[in-house]
Enzyme design. Structure first.
Site, PDB file in Angstrom:
ATOM      1  N   GLY A 171     -56.126 -41.422 -26.344  1.00 47.09           N
ATOM      2  CA  GLY A 171     -55.734 -40.045 -26.677  1.00 47.09           C
ATOM      3  C   GLY A 171     -54.284 -39.877 -27.094  1.00 47.09           C
ATOM      4  O   GLY A 171     -53.721 -38.794 -26.972  1.00 47.09           O
ATOM      5  N   SER A 172     -53.682 -40.956 -27.635  1.00 47.02           N
ATOM      6  CA  SER A 172     -52.277 -40.797 -28.040  1.00 47.02           C
ATOM      7  C   SER A 172     -52.153 -39.866 -29.255  1.00 47.02           C
ATOM      8  O   SER A 172     -51.161 -39.144 -29.383  1.00 47.02           O
ATOM      9  CB  SER A 172     -51.631 -42.159 -28.308  1.00 47.02           C
ATOM     10  OG  SER A 172     -52.223 -42.808 -29.408  1.00 47.02           O
ATOM     11  N   ASN A 173     -53.153 -39.865 -30.127  1.00 49.00           N
ATOM     12  CA  ASN A 173     -53.129 -38.906 -31.245  1.00 49.00           C
ATOM     13  C   ASN A 173     -53.338 -37.480 -30.740  1.00 49.00           C
ATOM     14  O   ASN A 173     -52.691 -36.550 -31.214  1.00 49.00           O
ATOM     15  CB  ASN A 173     -54.195 -39.264 -32.287  1.00 49.00           C
ATOM     16  CG  ASN A 173     -53.724 -40.358 -33.228  1.00 49.00           C
ATOM     17  OD1 ASN A 173     -52.857 -40.144 -34.061  1.00 49.00           O
ATOM     18  ND2 ASN A 173     -54.278 -41.552 -33.068  1.00 49.00           N
ATOM     19  N   LYS A 182     -68.210 -42.058 -30.917  1.00 51.94           N
ATOM     20  CA  LYS A 182     -69.642 -41.769 -31.072  1.00 51.94           C
ATOM     21  C   LYS A 182     -69.902 -41.196 -32.456  1.00 51.94           C
ATOM     22  O   LYS A 182     -69.063 -40.459 -32.988  1.00 51.94           O
ATOM     23  CB  LYS A 182     -70.091 -40.745 -30.016  1.00 51.94           C
ATOM     24  CG  LYS A 182     -69.980 -41.249 -28.607  1.00 51.94           C
ATOM     25  CD  LYS A 182     -71.131 -42.169 -28.280  1.00 51.94           C
ATOM     26  CE  LYS A 182     -70.908 -42.867 -26.950  1.00 51.94           C
ATOM     27  NZ  LYS A 182     -71.900 -43.886 -26.669  1.00 51.94           N
ATOM     28  N   ASN A 241     -61.051 -37.190 -39.849  1.00 51.86           N
ATOM     29  CA  ASN A 241     -60.898 -38.385 -39.011  1.00 51.86           C
ATOM     30  C   ASN A 241     -59.678 -39.163 -39.493  1.00 51.86           C
ATOM     31  O   ASN A 241     -59.291 -39.061 -40.657  1.00 51.86           O
ATOM     32  CB  ASN A 241     -62.148 -39.261 -39.136  1.00 51.86           C
ATOM     33  CG  ASN A 241     -62.078 -40.506 -38.280  1.00 51.86           C
ATOM     34  OD1 ASN A 241     -61.682 -40.452 -37.109  1.00 51.86           O
ATOM     35  ND2 ASN A 241     -62.440 -41.652 -38.848  1.00 51.86           N
ATOM     36  N   HIS A 267     -58.492 -43.091 -39.834  1.00 54.94           N
ATOM     37  CA  HIS A 267     -58.953 -44.486 -39.744  1.00 54.94           C
ATOM     38  C   HIS A 267     -57.730 -45.405 -39.847  1.00 54.94           C
ATOM     39  O   HIS A 267     -56.869 -45.189 -40.707  1.00 54.94           O
ATOM     40  CB  HIS A 267     -59.938 -44.784 -40.877  1.00 54.94           C
ATOM     41  CG  HIS A 267     -60.503 -46.163 -40.792  1.00 54.94           C
ATOM     42  ND1 HIS A 267     -61.458 -46.505 -39.858  1.00 54.94           N
ATOM     43  CD2 HIS A 267     -60.217 -47.295 -41.475  1.00 54.94           C
ATOM     44  CE1 HIS A 267     -61.737 -47.790 -39.991  1.00 54.94           C
ATOM     45  NE2 HIS A 267     -61.007 -48.297 -40.961  1.00 54.94           N
ATOM     46  N   ASP A 323     -66.728 -43.659 -42.185  1.00 53.11           N
ATOM     47  CA  ASP A 323     -65.536 -43.954 -42.993  1.00 53.11           C
ATOM     48  C   ASP A 323     -65.718 -43.770 -44.500  1.00 53.11           C
ATOM     49  O   ASP A 323     -65.037 -44.416 -45.286  1.00 53.11           O
ATOM     50  CB  ASP A 323     -65.056 -45.400 -42.725  1.00 53.11           C
ATOM     51  CG  ASP A 323     -64.776 -45.645 -41.256  1.00 53.11           C
ATOM     52  OD1 ASP A 323     -64.330 -44.701 -40.578  1.00 53.11           O
ATOM     53  OD2 ASP A 323     -65.012 -46.762 -40.775  1.00 53.11           O
ATOM     54  N   GLU A 383     -49.897 -43.157 -37.638  1.00 49.27           N
ATOM     55  CA  GLU A 383     -50.839 -42.066 -37.339  1.00 49.27           C
ATOM     56  C   GLU A 383     -50.126 -40.935 -36.590  1.00 49.27           C
ATOM     57  O   GLU A 383     -50.312 -39.758 -36.895  1.00 49.27           O
ATOM     58  CB  GLU A 383     -51.985 -42.582 -36.454  1.00 49.27           C
ATOM     59  CG  GLU A 383     -52.893 -43.551 -37.153  1.00 49.27           C
ATOM     60  CD  GLU A 383     -53.996 -44.073 -36.232  1.00 49.27           C
ATOM     61  OE1 GLU A 383     -54.362 -43.397 -35.261  1.00 49.27           O
ATOM     62  OE2 GLU A 383     -54.489 -45.181 -36.492  1.00 49.27           O
TER      63      GLU A 383
END
Ligand code: GRF
Length: 207
Positions: A11-13, A90, A106, A108, A149, A178
């Protein structure tokens, strides 16, 4: 703009999004956190920030329909306008993706369409980048569709790869990238300077 963040791991983002929102740099409300693993650090980060959390996994439900319905209801109740995947491991149910076209994004940890698809996550990505002798890697922020992706690319940023780098070194450089960029792209979407017209991503991303 009301956003939901989905995460499964460290959960660093998510933390970046929380911090930038709290400091007033990111004009969104995190109205829901969704996680499939209540023991993961991302869950604790969400709870610490007093974000309403939903612990949900398809295995809790008899059918995919019931699971999807539960997710859709939670998103609707929280008036979510944009879904942010931040290390969510998921696959999203197709009916959820269909309900939020160009409203799920998202990040990536590589430059898509290279090093994406099934099995390309975490350190596997960075090992493959190293094995190919890539001189650059980077991040891809994209909309989410039914395939891993593959969705329309919103923004990419590259980082150098040095001969002496281990896969872990590359991972660290990419993750830092990121942290610097993802929240800024979310901001650009919230401010409508990035938008979708006729299925194409338009607009400018300004730092
Ligand atoms: C990131 O590397 C991101 O690219 C990928 O999952 C990882 C999440 O890291 N989608 P964290 O949980 O935000 O630390």
């Amino acid at each position: 703009m009301n956003i939901a963040v989905f995460a499964s791991g460290s959960g660093s983002n998510l933390q970046q999004i929380i911090d930038r929102q709290k400091s007033g740099e990111l004009p969104v409300k995190i109205s829901l956190f969704v996680g499939n693993n209540s023991k993961a650090p991302c869950f604790e980060r969400a709870q610490e920030a007093a974000i309403p959390t939903l612990h949900i996994s398809q295995s809790h439900f008899k059918t995919e329909e019931i699971y999807t319905e539960k997710l859709l209801t939670a998103l609707k109740d929280a008036a979510v306008e944009l879904i942010i995947l931040a290390g969510y491991m998921k696959m999203l149910p197709p009916a959820l993706i269909a309900a939020y076209p160009f409203k799920i994004i998202n990040v990536h940890p590589a430059l898509l369409p290279s090093f994406g698809g099934e099995g390309m996550y975490g350190i596997h990505v960075h090992r493959a980048v190293k094995e190919h002798g890539c001189r650059i890697s980077g991040i891809t922020i994209h909309f989410v569709d039914e395939e891993y992706d593959r969705g329309a690319i919103i923004h990419q940023e590259s980082v150098p790869v040095f001969e002496t780098d281990s896969a872990e070194d590359i991972a660290e450089r990419v993750l830092n990238c990121e942290h610097n960029i993802y929240w800024q792209v979310i901001k650009a979407i919230a401010q409508k300077s990035i938008y979708v017209k006729n299925g194409r991503v338009c607009g400018i991303f300004k730092r």
